[in-house]
Design a protein around this motif. Structure first.
Motif, PDB file in Angstrom:
ATOM      1  N   ARG A  11      36.518  41.275  32.992  1.00 12.79           N
ATOM      2  CA  ARG A  11      35.230  40.908  32.004  1.00 12.79           C
ATOM      3  C   ARG A  11      35.963  39.372  31.442  1.00 12.79           C
ATOM      4  NH1 ARG A  11      33.377  44.496  28.095  1.00 12.79           N
ATOM      5  NH2 ARG A  11      34.089  46.965  28.987  1.00 12.79           N
ATOM      6  N   ALA A  12      34.981  37.711  30.854  1.00 13.61           N
ATOM      7  CA  ALA A  12      35.475  37.284  30.777  1.00 13.61           C
ATOM      8  C   ALA A  12      36.288  36.756  29.760  1.00 13.61           C
ATOM      9  CB  ALA A  12      33.975  36.465  30.179  1.00 13.61           C
ATOM     10  N   ASN A  13      37.130  36.259  30.334  1.00 14.03           N
ATOM     11  CA  ASN A  13      38.799  36.154  28.802  1.00 14.03           C
ATOM     12  C   ASN A  13      38.041  34.462  28.728  1.00 14.03           C
ATOM     13  OD1 ASN A  13      40.603  35.604  27.076  1.00 14.03           O
ATOM     14  ND2 ASN A  13      42.105  36.374  28.720  1.00 14.03           N
ATOM     15  N   GLU A  15      39.843  33.310  25.685  1.00 13.68           N
ATOM     16  CA  GLU A  15      41.355  32.305  25.538  1.00 13.68           C
ATOM     17  C   GLU A  15      41.525  31.913  27.036  1.00 13.68           C
ATOM     18  OE1 GLU A  15      42.310  31.608  22.408  1.00 13.68           O
ATOM     19  OE2 GLU A  15      39.922  32.193  22.311  1.00 13.68           O
ATOM     20  N   ASP A  16      41.049  32.189  28.283  1.00 18.03           N
ATOM     21  CA  ASP A  16      41.382  31.665  29.478  1.00 18.03           C
ATOM     22  C   ASP A  16      41.415  31.033  29.698  1.00 18.03           C
ATOM     23  OD1 ASP A  16      42.679  32.593  31.607  1.00 18.03           O
ATOM     24  OD2 ASP A  16      41.304  33.181  32.874  1.00 18.03           O
ATOM     25  N   VAL A  17      42.899  30.461  30.381  1.00 18.72           N
ATOM     26  CA  VAL A  17      43.067  28.394  30.979  1.00 18.72           C
ATOM     27  C   VAL A  17      42.028  28.353  31.860  1.00 18.72           C
ATOM     28  CG1 VAL A  17      44.546  26.972  31.785  1.00 18.72           C
ATOM     29  CG2 VAL A  17      45.050  28.372  29.218  1.00 18.72           C
ATOM     30  N   ILE A  18      41.051  27.411  32.451  1.00 21.08           N
ATOM     31  CA  ILE A  18      40.393  27.456  33.717  1.00 21.08           C
ATOM     32  C   ILE A  18      40.812  26.196  33.752  1.00 21.08           C
ATOM     33  CG2 ILE A  18      38.735  28.491  33.173  1.00 21.08           C
ATOM     34  CD1 ILE A  18      36.942  26.097  32.050  1.00 21.08           C
ATOM     35  N   ARG A  19      41.068  25.700  35.387  1.00 22.24           N
ATOM     36  CA  ARG A  19      41.472  24.301  36.145  1.00 22.24           C
ATOM     37  C   ARG A  19      40.919  23.405  35.594  1.00 22.24           C
ATOM     38  NH1 ARG A  19      43.331  26.549  41.345  1.00 22.24           N
ATOM     39  NH2 ARG A  19      42.467  28.735  41.671  1.00 22.24           N
ATOM     40  N   VAL A  20      40.707  22.919  34.800  1.00 25.93           N
ATOM     41  CA  VAL A  20      39.975  21.896  33.813  1.00 25.93           C
ATOM     42  C   VAL A  20      41.230  21.440  33.738  1.00 25.93           C
ATOM     43  CG1 VAL A  20      38.636  20.807  32.569  1.00 25.93           C
ATOM     44  CG2 VAL A  20      37.713  22.832  33.641  1.00 25.93           C
ATOM     45  N   PRO A  21      42.373  21.264  32.903  1.00 28.63           N
ATOM     46  CA  PRO A  21      42.310  22.684  32.651  1.00 28.63           C
ATOM     47  C   PRO A  21      42.155  22.516  30.718  1.00 28.63           C
ATOM     48  CG  PRO A  21      44.559  21.071  32.400  1.00 28.63           C
ATOM     49  CD  PRO A  21      42.708  20.485  32.989  1.00 28.63           C
ATOM     50  N   ALA A  22      41.426  23.347  30.190  1.00 26.73           N
ATOM     51  CA  ALA A  22      40.954  23.552  29.088  1.00 26.73           C
ATOM     52  C   ALA A  22      40.519  25.231  28.503  1.00 26.73           C
ATOM     53  CB  ALA A  22      39.700  23.388  29.524  1.00 26.73           C
ATOM     54  N   LEU A  24      38.345  27.902  27.820  1.00 26.41           N
ATOM     55  CA  LEU A  24      37.019  28.541  28.204  1.00 26.41           C
ATOM     56  C   LEU A  24      36.473  27.927  26.247  1.00 26.41           C
ATOM     57  CD1 LEU A  24      34.525  28.963  29.544  1.00 26.41           C
ATOM     58  CD2 LEU A  24      35.457  31.351  29.226  1.00 26.41           C
ATOM     59  N   GLU A  25      37.001  29.067  25.413  1.00 25.13           N
ATOM     60  CA  GLU A  25      36.989  28.767  23.880  1.00 25.13           C
ATOM     61  C   GLU A  25      36.817  27.909  23.389  1.00 25.13           C
ATOM     62  OE1 GLU A  25      35.332  30.112  20.745  1.00 25.13           O
ATOM     63  OE2 GLU A  25      35.160  31.796  22.257  1.00 25.13           O
ATOM     64  N   GLU A  56      35.062  52.787  38.178  1.00 20.30           N
ATOM     65  CA  GLU A  56      35.426  54.021  36.604  1.00 20.30           C
ATOM     66  C   GLU A  56      37.080  53.637  37.173  1.00 20.30           C
ATOM     67  OE1 GLU A  56      33.870  57.544  36.076  1.00 20.30           O
ATOM     68  OE2 GLU A  56      31.986  56.959  36.138  1.00 20.30           O
ATOM     69  N   GLU A  57      37.371  53.894  35.818  1.00 21.76           N
ATOM     70  CA  GLU A  57      39.050  53.785  34.938  1.00 21.76           C
ATOM     71  C   GLU A  57      39.486  54.704  36.080  1.00 21.76           C
ATOM     72  OE1 GLU A  57      41.014  51.789  33.833  1.00 21.76           O
ATOM     73  OE2 GLU A  57      39.215  50.617  32.829  1.00 21.76           O
ATOM     74  N   SER A  58      40.350  54.418  36.435  1.00 14.66           N
ATOM     75  CA  SER A  58      41.412  55.583  37.277  1.00 14.66           C
ATOM     76  C   SER A  58      41.377  55.846  39.124  1.00 14.66           C
ATOM     77  CB  SER A  58      41.895  57.402  36.676  1.00 14.66           C
ATOM     78  OG  SER A  58      42.371  56.379  35.710  1.00 14.66           O
ATOM     79  N   THR A  59      40.194  54.831  39.233  1.00 16.15           N
ATOM     80  CA  THR A  59      39.667  55.082  40.899  1.00 16.15           C
ATOM     81  C   THR A  59      39.959  53.777  41.384  1.00 16.15           C
ATOM     82  OG1 THR A  59      37.340  54.283  39.781  1.00 16.15           O
ATOM     83  CG2 THR A  59      38.012  56.422  40.222  1.00 16.15           C
ATOM     84  N   PRO A  60      40.127  54.388  43.346  1.00 12.02           N
ATOM     85  CA  PRO A  60      40.767  52.811  43.592  1.00 12.02           C
ATOM     86  C   PRO A  60      39.323  51.757  43.528  1.00 12.02           C
ATOM     87  CG  PRO A  60      39.615  54.659  44.926  1.00 12.02           C
ATOM     88  CD  PRO A  60      40.297  55.025  43.401  1.00 12.02           C
ATOM     89  N   GLY A  61      39.965  50.412  44.074  1.00 11.15           N
ATOM     90  CA  GLY A  61      38.423  49.162  43.986  1.00 11.15           C
ATOM     91  C   GLY A  61      38.710  48.206  43.205  1.00 11.15           C
ATOM     92  N   ALA A  62      38.351  47.307  42.819  1.00 10.33           N
ATOM     93  CA  ALA A  62      38.352  46.150  42.394  1.00 10.33           C
ATOM     94  C   ALA A  62      37.340  46.426  40.843  1.00 10.33           C
ATOM     95  CB  ALA A  62      38.085  44.908  43.045  1.00 10.33           C
ATOM     96  N   PRO A  63      38.284  45.755  40.273  1.00  9.90           N
ATOM     97  CA  PRO A  63      36.737  46.043  39.078  1.00  9.90           C
ATOM     98  C   PRO A  63      35.328  45.307  38.835  1.00  9.90           C
ATOM     99  CG  PRO A  63      38.909  44.634  38.250  1.00  9.90           C
ATOM    100  CD  PRO A  63      38.886  45.161  39.578  1.00  9.90           C
ATOM    101  N   ALA A  64      34.215  45.821  38.397  1.00 13.01           N
ATOM    102  CA  ALA A  64      33.535  45.217  38.655  1.00 13.01           C
ATOM    103  C   ALA A  64      33.258  44.585  37.328  1.00 13.01           C
ATOM    104  CB  ALA A  64      32.067  46.206  38.479  1.00 13.01           C
ATOM    105  N   THR A  65      32.225  43.226  37.739  1.00  9.90           N
ATOM    106  CA  THR A  65      32.261  42.149  36.087  1.00  9.90           C
ATOM    107  C   THR A  65      31.080  42.503  35.628  1.00  9.90           C
ATOM    108  OG1 THR A  65      31.860  40.153  38.384  1.00  9.90           O
ATOM    109  CG2 THR A  65      31.367  39.961  36.475  1.00  9.90           C
ATOM    110  N   ASP A  66      31.330  42.758  34.051  1.00  6.74           N
ATOM    111  CA  ASP A  66      31.022  42.854  33.573  1.00  6.74           C
ATOM    112  C   ASP A  66      29.688  41.924  32.924  1.00  6.74           C
ATOM    113  OD1 ASP A  66      30.709  44.200  30.390  1.00  6.74           O
ATOM    114  OD2 ASP A  66      32.262  43.242  29.641  1.00  6.74           O
ATOM    115  N   PRO A  67      29.106  43.009  32.794  1.00  5.98           N
ATOM    116  CA  PRO A  67      27.619  42.165  32.985  1.00  5.98           C
ATOM    117  C   PRO A  67      27.681  41.328  31.648  1.00  5.98           C
ATOM    118  CG  PRO A  67      27.219  44.583  32.599  1.00  5.98           C
ATOM    119  CD  PRO A  67      28.798  43.893  32.848  1.00  5.98           C
TER     120      PRO A  67
END
Length: 67
Positions: A11-13, A15-22, A24-25, A56-67
């Motif tokens: 999911r998009a965070n 509050e996350d810090v991106i390389r700008v640095p800034a 996102l919020e 799905e949770e508890s299965t292998p693989g990378a998380p999908a991007t939240d629509p």
């Protein structure tokens, strides 16, 4: 609306810090029209967007991007 299946999503965070640095919020002013769009989209039923996600949770693989 969240899916009823326990999907593992990256999911998009806003509050996350991106390389700008800034934070996102902090890149969008509090009174910007994009915030009204964000609030409207948060209230939509996105069930059909989640329907094709296979990881799905508890299965292998990378998380999908939240629509």
């Amino acid at each position: 609306m969240c899916p009823t299946r326990p999907l593992r999503l990256q999911r998009a965070n806003r509050e996350d810090v991106i390389r700008v640095p800034a934070r996102l919020e902090n890149l969008v002013p509090p009174d910007h029209p994009a915030r009204r769009v964000w609030r409207m989209v948060e209230g939509l039923d996105l069930t059909e967007f989640y329907a094709d996600i296979q990881v799905e949770e508890s299965t292998p693989g990378a998380p999908a991007t939240d629509p």
